[in-house]
Scaffold this motif. Structure first.
Motif, mmCIF file in Angstrom:
data_model
loop_
_atom_site.group_PDB
_atom_site.id
_atom_site.type_symbol
_atom_site.label_atom_id
_atom_site.label_comp_id
_atom_site.label_asym_id
_atom_site.label_seq_id
_atom_site.Cartn_x
_atom_site.Cartn_y
_atom_site.Cartn_z
ATOM 1 N N ARG A 112 0.779 -0.783 0.147
ATOM 2 C CA ARG A 112 0.429 -0.432 0.342
ATOM 3 C C ARG A 112 0.974 1.192 0.153
ATOM 4 N N ILE A 113 0.062 2.526 -0.690
ATOM 5 C CA ILE A 113 0.986 4.128 0.000
ATOM 6 C C ILE A 113 1.159 3.955 1.006
ATOM 7 N N THR A 114 2.449 4.563 1.248
ATOM 8 C CA THR A 114 3.440 4.867 1.907
ATOM 9 C C THR A 114 4.151 6.465 2.380
ATOM 10 N N ALA A 115 3.794 7.093 3.258
ATOM 11 C CA ALA A 115 4.770 8.198 3.321
ATOM 12 C C ALA A 115 5.551 8.703 2.160
ATOM 13 N N ARG A 116 6.658 7.438 2.404
ATOM 14 C CA ARG A 116 7.149 7.749 0.949
ATOM 15 C C ARG A 116 7.727 8.223 0.278
ATOM 16 N N ASP A 117 6.112 6.921 -0.457
ATOM 17 C CA ASP A 117 5.548 7.751 -1.696
ATOM 18 C C ASP A 117 4.812 8.660 -2.292
ATOM 19 N N LEU A 118 4.504 9.437 -0.812
ATOM 20 C CA LEU A 118 3.641 11.118 -1.145
ATOM 21 C C LEU A 118 4.662 12.032 -0.830
ATOM 22 N N ALA A 119 5.808 11.530 0.003
ATOM 23 C CA ALA A 119 6.203 12.749 0.516
ATOM 24 C C ALA A 119 7.300 13.397 -1.281
ATOM 25 N N THR A 120 7.244 15.212 -1.542
ATOM 26 C CA THR A 120 7.413 15.588 -2.351
ATOM 27 C C THR A 120 9.240 14.973 -2.567
ATOM 28 N N PRO A 121 9.275 15.061 -3.669
ATOM 29 C CA PRO A 121 11.274 15.173 -3.578
ATOM 30 C C PRO A 121 11.916 16.104 -3.725
ATOM 31 N N PRO A 122 12.947 15.513 -2.666
ATOM 32 C CA PRO A 122 13.284 17.428 -2.655
ATOM 33 C C PRO A 122 14.379 17.841 -4.355
ATOM 34 N N ASP A 123 14.386 16.970 -5.143
ATOM 35 C CA ASP A 123 14.215 17.419 -6.293
ATOM 36 C C ASP A 123 12.953 18.329 -7.404
ATOM 37 N N ALA A 124 12.212 18.023 -6.477
ATOM 38 C CA ALA A 124 10.746 18.688 -7.135
ATOM 39 C C ALA A 124 10.700 19.853 -7.689
ATOM 40 N N GLY A 125 11.329 20.679 -6.904
ATOM 41 C CA GLY A 125 11.496 21.947 -7.319
ATOM 42 C C GLY A 125 10.467 22.604 -7.843
ATOM 43 N N TRP A 126 9.963 22.337 -6.181
ATOM 44 C CA TRP A 126 8.220 22.779 -6.099
ATOM 45 C C TRP A 126 8.275 23.869 -4.958
ATOM 46 N N PRO A 127 7.703 25.214 -5.455
ATOM 47 C CA PRO A 127 8.267 25.767 -5.233
ATOM 48 C C PRO A 127 7.448 26.455 -3.155
ATOM 49 N N ASP A 128 8.036 26.961 -2.116
ATOM 50 C CA ASP A 128 6.818 26.944 -0.941
ATOM 51 C C ASP A 128 6.043 27.670 -0.480
ATOM 52 N N ASP A 129 5.606 29.133 -1.474
ATOM 53 C CA ASP A 129 4.460 29.219 -1.667
ATOM 54 C C ASP A 129 4.414 29.806 -2.595
ATOM 55 N N PRO A 130 2.772 29.391 -3.240
ATOM 56 C CA PRO A 130 1.832 28.367 -2.198
ATOM 57 C C PRO A 130 2.659 27.323 -2.170
ATOM 58 N N PRO A 131 1.373 26.484 -0.285
ATOM 59 C CA PRO A 131 1.926 25.102 -0.426
ATOM 60 C C PRO A 131 0.619 24.328 -1.525
ATOM 61 N N PRO A 132 1.572 22.617 -1.440
ATOM 62 C CA PRO A 132 0.505 22.232 -2.602
ATOM 63 C C PRO A 132 -0.454 21.855 -2.215
ATOM 64 N N ARG A 133 -1.397 21.705 -3.004
ATOM 65 C CA ARG A 133 -3.092 20.670 -2.565
ATOM 66 C C ARG A 133 -2.692 19.400 -3.133
ATOM 67 N N ALA A 134 -3.331 19.254 -2.898
ATOM 68 C CA ALA A 134 -3.547 17.497 -2.676
ATOM 69 C C ALA A 134 -5.592 17.045 -3.027
#
Length: 263
Positions: A205-227
């Motif tokens: 089953r899906i785990t926290a590791r699967d859902l954690a944002t990879p550090p190299d994803a380049g997602w901005p801190d603001d705005p925060p992500p929506r799931a």
């Protein structure tokens, strides 16, 4: 979706849309037990990615039954696409998957739901990152969002984590592989029962590791992500708990779950 969805917050005020005549205009097999069906609906008012429709089938003797299905693609003229996963003991899905033919008619009502939706925000300085978490046929409304991103030219960072039992159950497999090549889109498959040969992640089953944002994803801190989370009830509840443990809040999680309804 395969069964009538139980919305977390999808209800909006006002009367239900009226029933409209719909005629099957396109068919495409997705797996051995699922197919995408495109309907011509001449009076269709349009829709947003994430919304759903009600279908009504009426037999010659007057018996009728209704089911709800997520819309699988962005609005395109007066056409509406759904992807139906057959439920073996169901009343409606076997007919839709195995028996309905081009030119056949039914009634459609929609679009329905105004909370579990996504649309691009090109006017924003930085578009909000989007995490999509799908269990089984719960990928259908999330696929509509992926397609809307591509159609609109949005640059919002997207990541789809898609859990299925085995490789034969993956819906939209060729198209997902294409979207995974798009800038800003990541697609991760999780197999809960059986994996392809030499697949790095073991089945489970899906785990926290699967859902954690990879550090190299380049997602901005603001705005925060929506799931956005969609799938069977137990899957959705587990995914929400995992997201909350990762620091998401109820404010930035939108969920849609489905349960048995006779198929």
């Amino acid at each position: 979706m395969t069964e009538t969805p139980l919305r977390d917050r999808g209800k909006v005020g006002g009367p239900r849309p009226r029933w409209l005549p719909a005629r099957l205009a396109g068919l495409r097999s997705e797996t051995g037990t699922a197919r995408t069906m495109t309907f011509d609906v001449p009076e269709w008012p349009g829709h947003q990615a994430g919304q759903h429709v009600d279908l009504r089938l009426t037999a010659a003797d007057g018996y009728s039954t209704e089911r709800s299905y997520s819309i699988a693609a962005p609005a395109e003229d007066a056409r509406v696409s759904i992807t139906v996963q057959e439920v073996g003991t169901g009343e409606v899905s076997p007919y839709l998957v195995e028996n309905m033919e081009l030119g056949d008619a039914l009634e459609m009502r929609g679009p329905i739901g105004g909370w579990f939706v996504w649309s691009p925000s090109p006017e924003a300085p930085v578009e909000q990152p989007i995490l999509l978490v799908a269990g089984g046929s719960g990928v259908v409304p999330l696929m509509a969002m992926v397609r809307e991103r591509a159609r609109s030219g949005s640059r919002a960072p997207f990541r789809l984590v898609y859990s299925v039992r085995d490789p034969g159950q993956v819906l939209f497999a060729p198209e997902l592989a294409q979207h995974a090549q798009d800038e800003g889109v990541q697609v991760d498959l999780v197999y809960s029962r059986e994996t392809p040969k030499d697949f790095a992640r073991p089945a489970g089953r899906i785990t926290a590791r699967d859902l954690a944002t990879p550090p190299d994803a380049g997602w901005p801190d603001d705005p925060p992500p929506r799931a956005y989370v969609c799938g069977p009830t137990a899957f959705v509840e587990h995914a929400i708990r995992t997201l909350l443990d990762l620091g998401y809040t109820n404010h930035n999680i939108r969920a849609e779950r489905f349960g048995p309804s006779g198929g």
